[in-house]
Motif scaffolding. Structure first.
Motif, short mmCIF file in Angstrom:
data_model
loop_
_atom_site.label_atom_id
_atom_site.label_comp_id
_atom_site.label_asym_id
_atom_site.label_seq_id
_atom_site.Cartn_x
_atom_site.Cartn_y
_atom_site.Cartn_z
N SER A 151 38.09 27.25 41.52
CA SER A 151 39.00 26.19 41.97
C SER A 151 39.62 25.47 40.78
N GLY A 152 40.87 25.04 40.97
CA GLY A 152 41.53 24.21 39.97
C GLY A 152 42.13 24.95 38.80
N ILE A 153 41.94 26.26 38.73
CA ILE A 153 42.55 27.01 37.62
C ILE A 153 44.05 27.11 37.87
N PRO A 154 44.86 26.62 36.95
CA PRO A 154 46.31 26.67 37.18
C PRO A 154 46.84 28.09 37.01
N GLY A 155 48.01 28.34 37.57
CA GLY A 155 48.63 29.65 37.42
C GLY A 155 48.74 30.38 38.74
N LEU A 156 49.21 31.61 38.65
CA LEU A 156 49.49 32.41 39.83
C LEU A 156 48.55 33.61 39.92
N ALA A 157 48.45 34.18 41.11
CA ALA A 157 47.49 35.25 41.36
C ALA A 157 47.73 36.47 40.49
N GLY A 158 48.99 36.80 40.23
CA GLY A 158 49.28 38.01 39.47
C GLY A 158 48.78 37.98 38.04
N ALA A 159 48.60 36.78 37.49
CA ALA A 159 48.10 36.67 36.13
C ALA A 159 46.59 36.76 36.06
N ALA A 160 45.91 36.58 37.20
CA ALA A 160 44.45 36.51 37.21
C ALA A 160 43.78 37.76 36.63
N PRO A 161 44.22 38.99 36.98
CA PRO A 161 43.56 40.17 36.41
C PRO A 161 43.92 40.42 34.95
N VAL A 162 45.06 39.90 34.50
CA VAL A 162 45.44 40.10 33.10
C VAL A 162 44.41 39.45 32.19
N GLN A 163 44.00 38.23 32.56
CA GLN A 163 43.04 37.48 31.76
C GLN A 163 41.60 37.65 32.26
N ASN A 164 41.44 38.28 33.43
CA ASN A 164 40.14 38.28 34.09
C ASN A 164 39.60 36.84 34.11
N ILE A 165 40.31 35.98 34.82
CA ILE A 165 39.98 34.56 34.81
C ILE A 165 38.54 34.34 35.26
N GLY A 166 37.94 33.30 34.72
CA GLY A 166 36.56 32.99 35.08
C GLY A 166 36.23 31.55 34.79
N ALA A 167 35.24 31.02 35.50
CA ALA A 167 34.78 29.65 35.28
C ALA A 167 33.53 29.41 36.10
N TYR A 168 32.63 28.62 35.56
CA TYR A 168 31.46 28.14 36.30
C TYR A 168 30.67 29.27 36.97
N GLY A 169 30.54 30.37 36.25
CA GLY A 169 29.68 31.45 36.71
C GLY A 169 30.34 32.51 37.56
N GLN A 170 31.62 32.38 37.84
CA GLN A 170 32.34 33.42 38.58
C GLN A 170 33.48 33.96 37.73
N GLU A 171 33.76 35.25 37.89
CA GLU A 171 34.91 35.89 37.25
C GLU A 171 35.66 36.69 38.30
N LEU A 172 36.95 36.87 38.06
CA LEU A 172 37.74 37.66 38.99
C LEU A 172 37.16 39.06 39.15
N SER A 173 36.63 39.62 38.07
CA SER A 173 36.10 40.99 38.12
C SER A 173 35.02 41.15 39.18
N GLY A 174 34.38 40.06 39.58
CA GLY A 174 33.34 40.14 40.58
C GLY A 174 33.85 40.37 41.99
N VAL A 175 35.14 40.12 42.23
CA VAL A 175 35.69 40.26 43.58
C VAL A 175 36.95 41.12 43.64
N LEU A 176 37.50 41.49 42.49
CA LEU A 176 38.76 42.25 42.49
C LEU A 176 38.53 43.67 42.98
N HIS A 177 39.30 44.06 43.98
CA HIS A 177 39.24 45.42 44.51
C HIS A 177 40.22 46.32 43.79
N SER A 178 41.47 45.87 43.67
CA SER A 178 42.53 46.68 43.06
C SER A 178 43.75 45.80 42.86
#
Length: 383
Positions: free
Chosen positions: A114-141
């Motif tokens: 929550s609260g991470i600024p930006g758009l969804a398309g940028a999330a896999p580029v950086q593999n965004i993460g915070a507070y123990g969760q990362e996008l890689s944990g839920v990204l399908h494709s």
């Protein structure tokens, strides 16, 4: 086609004009305009929310394409595990709005983001993460428009080489993310309409667990996790706020260095260290059956040295750069709330940002012998 200062399109609020600014409001427009720009042969910039981008005062010497698509849809997938959902999110969809919607619908897996600024398309580029969760944990494709062929590819998460703030896209795979697919836990199904509130995924970050008053591994109502994360981020100036100059930033300006345990042993004992997951061991024994089949003897390789992640914020502060530090006459300063963000105090130039970043890198290198790496994308700015 418009032209305006990129300072108005980035959260750092610095940067001169672009040669031209285009906007894509549908997936078709995003594909068509990207292909047209590639065919022109000029360098061009794809810009989403502008939260991870810092552009020089001279501006960007080419076209800028703004991603302004949006939408979230359920995807039917017979291979989904029970109690999960797969959703497709357009690249231009606001990330925090997505998290809020998922929390409301009882879908768990990104509530700590929550609260991470930006758009969804940028999330896999950086593999965004915070507070123990990362996008890689839920990204399908992802749905990816390849610059080399103009083909639209469905790329599984496993093909993206996602790691700490990194991916094959960040490493140079040229193209445009059109949408992302996430697989989330449908916590609302387990709770039931008249049952208790849907629960989060297990809490895996000690600071968040402490703020929630629970043990690591506990599950907490989704809304509680979201509210707590937003409060924690706001206390660090990490939630966008027009009135808070600490939030006039690009978020964390430097990545946390990953070093060998041997290097880390040379740091002060109180330097924070976090273990880094290593690849699993490879087979080190050749079986008799393999030898009989003519396979060569397998010689065990020397295992790689263990690595640890350091705290860039701690390194910066211990190198003599405190919260709120500002170079004389500069409009930029270190955040007054924590040392990992460089902020615009209202009148900063991109040159001010770059000068302060270089000073911080030099201080940490002189004190600890390692070079901090900027996290945002920098255009026309040397660190």
């Amino acid at each position: 086609m418009t032209s305006q200062p990129l300072a108005t399109l980035t959260t750092m609020r610095v940067g001169g004009p672009a040669e031209e600014i285009l906007a894509a409001h549908t997936r078709h427009e995003l594909q068509e305009q990207a292909i047209q720009l590639w065919e022109r042969g000029d360098d061009w910039l794809l810009l989403g929310g502008g939260s991870n981008t810092v552009v020089a005062d001279e501006g960007y010497p080419g076209p800028v394409l703004l991603v302004r698509t949006g939408g979230v849809a359920l995807v039917e997938d017979p291979e989904l595990a029970p109690g999960t959902v797969r959703i497709r999110v357009e690249a231009g969809h606001d990330w925090d709005a997505l998290v809020a919607e998922c929390v409301e619908r009882g879908w768990a897996g990104i509530e700590a983001l929550s609260g991470i600024p930006g758009l969804a398309g940028a999330a896999p580029v950086q593999n965004i993460g915070a507070y123990g969760q990362e996008l890689s944990g839920v990204l399908h494709s992802i749905e990816f428009l390849a610059a080399s062929t103009y083909d639209v590819l469905r790329m599984p998460a496993a093909d993206l080489a996602l790691s700490y703030r990194d991916s094959v896209i960040k490493q140079g795979l040229e193209g445009v993310v059109l949408s992302i697919d996430l697989v989330l836990t449908d916590a609302g199904v387990a709770a039931g309409e008249d049952g208790p509130e849907p629960l989060s995924e297990p809490i895996r970050y000690s600071q968040l667990a402490g703020a929630l008053g629970v043990e690591l591994g506990a599950r907490v109502p989704l809304r509680t996790v979201r509210d707590t994360v937003l409060r924690l981020r706001a206390s660090k100036g990490m939630v966008l706020d027009e009135t808070d100059h600490d939030s006039w930033s690009a978020g964390s300006f430097f990545t946390n260095p990953i070093v060998t345990e041997r290097f880390a042993r040379g740091l002060p004992e109180n330097a924070p260290r976090f273990p880094v997951a290593e690849a699993g061991p490879t087979a080190a024994v050749t079986t008799f059956e393999e030898l009989a089949a003519g396979q060569p003897l397998r010689i065990p390789a020397t295992p790689p040295e263990r690595r640890v992640k350091l705290s860039a914020a701690w390194l910066i502060e211990q190198s003599g750069v405190p919260r709120g530090y500002r170079l004389p006459g500069s409009g930029a300063s270190v955040s007054t709330k924590h040392t990992l963000a460089i902020t615009n105090r209202g009148n900063a130039s991109a040159s001010d940002i770059g000068e302060l970043a270089r000073f911080i890198v030099q201080r940490v290198q002189q004190e600890f012998g390692l070079v901090l790496v900027p996290e945002p994308n920098l255009y026309g700015i040397e660190i």
